[in-house]
Write a protein that holds these residues in place. Structure first.
Motif, short mmCIF file in Angstrom:
data_model
loop_
_atom_site.label_atom_id
_atom_site.label_comp_id
_atom_site.label_asym_id
_atom_site.label_seq_id
_atom_site.Cartn_x
_atom_site.Cartn_y
_atom_site.Cartn_z
N VAL A 1 0.77 -1.21 -0.09
CA VAL A 1 0.21 0.09 -0.03
C VAL A 1 0.88 1.41 -0.19
CG1 VAL A 1 -1.82 1.12 1.09
CG2 VAL A 1 -1.77 -1.42 1.52
N PHE A 2 0.72 2.10 -0.95
CA PHE A 2 1.46 3.35 -1.01
C PHE A 2 0.93 4.63 -0.94
CE2 PHE A 2 5.44 1.93 -3.28
CZ PHE A 2 5.43 0.76 -3.35
N GLY A 3 -0.39 4.54 -0.59
CA GLY A 3 -1.04 5.84 -0.28
C GLY A 3 -2.47 5.86 -0.13
N ILE A 4 -3.23 7.06 -0.04
CA ILE A 4 -4.45 7.06 0.07
C ILE A 4 -5.01 7.99 -0.78
CG2 ILE A 4 -6.25 7.83 1.72
CD1 ILE A 4 -4.65 6.00 3.01
N ALA A 5 -6.16 7.55 -1.52
CA ALA A 5 -6.94 8.51 -2.34
C ALA A 5 -8.42 8.34 -1.96
CB ALA A 5 -6.87 7.75 -3.77
N GLU A 6 -9.27 9.33 -2.57
CA GLU A 6 -10.62 9.47 -2.27
C GLU A 6 -11.70 9.31 -3.12
OE1 GLU A 6 -11.22 13.22 -0.41
OE2 GLU A 6 -13.67 13.21 -0.27
N VAL A 7 -12.52 8.56 -3.11
CA VAL A 7 -13.67 8.46 -4.22
C VAL A 7 -14.42 9.87 -4.13
CG1 VAL A 7 -15.82 7.36 -5.14
CG2 VAL A 7 -13.75 6.14 -3.62
N VAL A 8 -14.28 10.21 -5.38
CA VAL A 8 -15.06 11.75 -5.54
C VAL A 8 -16.26 11.85 -6.59
CG1 VAL A 8 -13.11 13.04 -4.71
CG2 VAL A 8 -13.11 12.45 -7.08
N PHE B 1 2.46 7.53 1.14
CA PHE B 1 3.19 7.28 2.47
C PHE B 1 4.63 7.65 2.10
CE2 PHE B 1 -0.30 4.06 3.25
CZ PHE B 1 -1.17 4.94 3.81
N LYS B 2 5.43 7.96 3.25
CA LYS B 2 6.97 8.15 3.01
C LYS B 2 7.26 6.71 2.92
CE LYS B 2 8.01 11.99 5.81
NZ LYS B 2 6.68 12.51 6.35
N HIS B 3 6.86 5.78 3.55
CA HIS B 3 7.26 4.51 3.18
C HIS B 3 6.04 3.37 2.86
CE1 HIS B 3 11.17 5.57 4.66
NE2 HIS B 3 10.54 6.34 5.72
N PRO B 4 6.15 2.60 1.94
CA PRO B 4 5.07 1.80 1.78
C PRO B 4 4.82 0.77 2.76
CG PRO B 4 6.68 1.14 0.20
CD PRO B 4 7.34 2.60 0.97
N ILE B 5 3.68 0.41 2.97
CA ILE B 5 3.17 -0.58 3.80
C ILE B 5 3.31 -1.86 3.07
CG2 ILE B 5 1.77 -1.59 5.74
CD1 ILE B 5 2.41 1.41 5.94
N THR B 6 4.44 -2.69 3.27
CA THR B 6 4.61 -3.70 2.32
C THR B 6 3.47 -5.08 2.42
OG1 THR B 6 6.26 -5.02 3.58
CG2 THR B 6 6.88 -3.29 1.92
N PHE C 1 -8.03 -0.40 7.79
CA PHE C 1 -7.74 0.90 7.38
C PHE C 1 -6.94 1.72 8.59
CE2 PHE C 1 -8.27 5.16 6.02
CZ PHE C 1 -8.00 5.14 4.68
N ASP C 2 -7.67 2.14 9.53
CA ASP C 2 -6.87 2.75 10.52
C ASP C 2 -5.74 2.29 11.02
OD1 ASP C 2 -9.02 4.33 10.67
OD2 ASP C 2 -10.00 3.51 12.46
N HIS C 3 -5.46 0.76 11.00
CA HIS C 3 -4.06 0.38 11.46
C HIS C 3 -3.05 0.63 10.19
CE1 HIS C 3 -1.61 -2.04 13.73
NE2 HIS C 3 -1.25 -2.87 12.92
N ILE C 4 -3.65 0.55 9.05
CA ILE C 4 -2.53 1.14 8.00
C ILE C 4 -2.05 2.47 8.15
CG2 ILE C 4 -2.39 1.78 5.59
CD1 ILE C 4 -2.50 -1.24 5.41
N LEU C 5 -3.02 3.44 8.70
CA LEU C 5 -2.48 4.83 8.76
C LEU C 5 -1.77 4.70 9.94
CD1 LEU C 5 -5.74 7.01 8.11
CD2 LEU C 5 -3.83 6.16 6.48
N ASN C 6 -2.07 4.12 11.08
CA ASN C 6 -1.02 4.14 12.11
C ASN C 6 0.45 3.70 11.80
OD1 ASN C 6 -3.11 5.14 13.78
ND2 ASN C 6 -3.62 3.14 14.48
N ILE C 7 0.34 2.65 11.13
CA ILE C 7 1.74 2.13 10.82
C ILE C 7 2.42 3.33 9.81
CG2 ILE C 7 3.10 0.47 9.48
CD1 ILE C 7 1.05 -1.36 10.24
N ALA C 8 1.63 3.84 9.09
CA ALA C 8 2.47 4.98 7.90
C ALA C 8 2.83 6.15 8.63
CB ALA C 8 1.37 5.08 6.87
N LYS C 9 2.25 6.46 9.78
CA LYS C 9 2.55 7.87 10.42
C LYS C 9 3.98 7.52 10.97
CE LYS C 9 -1.22 9.64 9.07
NZ LYS C 9 -1.12 10.06 7.58
#
Length: 151
Positions: A60-67, A106-111, A143-151
């Motif tokens: 996972v390399f980052g976040i996008a939003e459905v618009v 993300f600064k670093h991807p979550i592999t 989803f939240d856990h991915i964000l936590n790791i990414a921060k």
DNA sequence: GCCAACGTTGGC
DNA sequence: GCCAACGTTGGC
């Protein structure tokens, strides 16, 4: 609000492409299960994990939003497009897209390896055997856990 | 490059 | 409706 994981091969469309474009339509989905999720379940405002497959590193390399809400995939009607589908009719489209907007890289991807090794991700569809869907639901917890790791 | 898993196609 | 053949996905 719901959460999703969208797969893309960086060779065809990467998170850097989305960052440059700011927004894109998620075209080329040609799997009925994924189509149904796009057409029937994904909504404007949902958040997306942007996943790179078939590359190094995978993850996972980052976040996008459905618009946008779902609308017919224009590539199904274009004979010159790789995703052209001659059985699709304009008055009865077969494939759908949504617009997605870049949020962050993300600064670093979550592999994928990290996700597999972290018990907090147990049960995530991504790591189920044989799971190949390019559009997958993600729980808020994951989803939240991915964000936590990414921060 | 290999191959397991899965989806689709088409003959019967 | 069954199922063999084939194509694709995607991790390794």
């Amino acid at each position: 609000m719901k959460y999703w994981l969208l797969k893309s091969e960086p060779k065809s469309y990467s998170i850097d492409d989305l960052k440059r474009d700011k927004q894109t339509l998620w075209d080329g989905v040609r799997n009925y299960q994924a189509r149904n999720l796009i057409r029937d379940t994904i909504e404007k405002g949902d958040l997306v994990l942007f996943y790179h497959s078939n590359t190094e590193p995978i993850g996972v390399f980052g976040i996008a939003e459905v618009v946008s809400d779902a609308y017919p995939d224009p590539t199904q009607f274009d004979p010159k497009d790789h995703h052209f589908d001659k059985t699709a009719k304009r008055d009865n489209p077969r494939w759908y897209v949504v617009d997605v907007k870049f949020k962050e890289k993300f600064k670093h991807p979550i592999t994928l390896a990290e996700i597999k090794n972290d018990p907090a991700f147990t049960g995530m569809p991504l790591i189920q055997k044989g799971q190949r869907l390019s559009v997958q639901p993600v729980s808020k917890k994951h989803f939240d856990h991915i964000l936590n790791i990414a921060k």
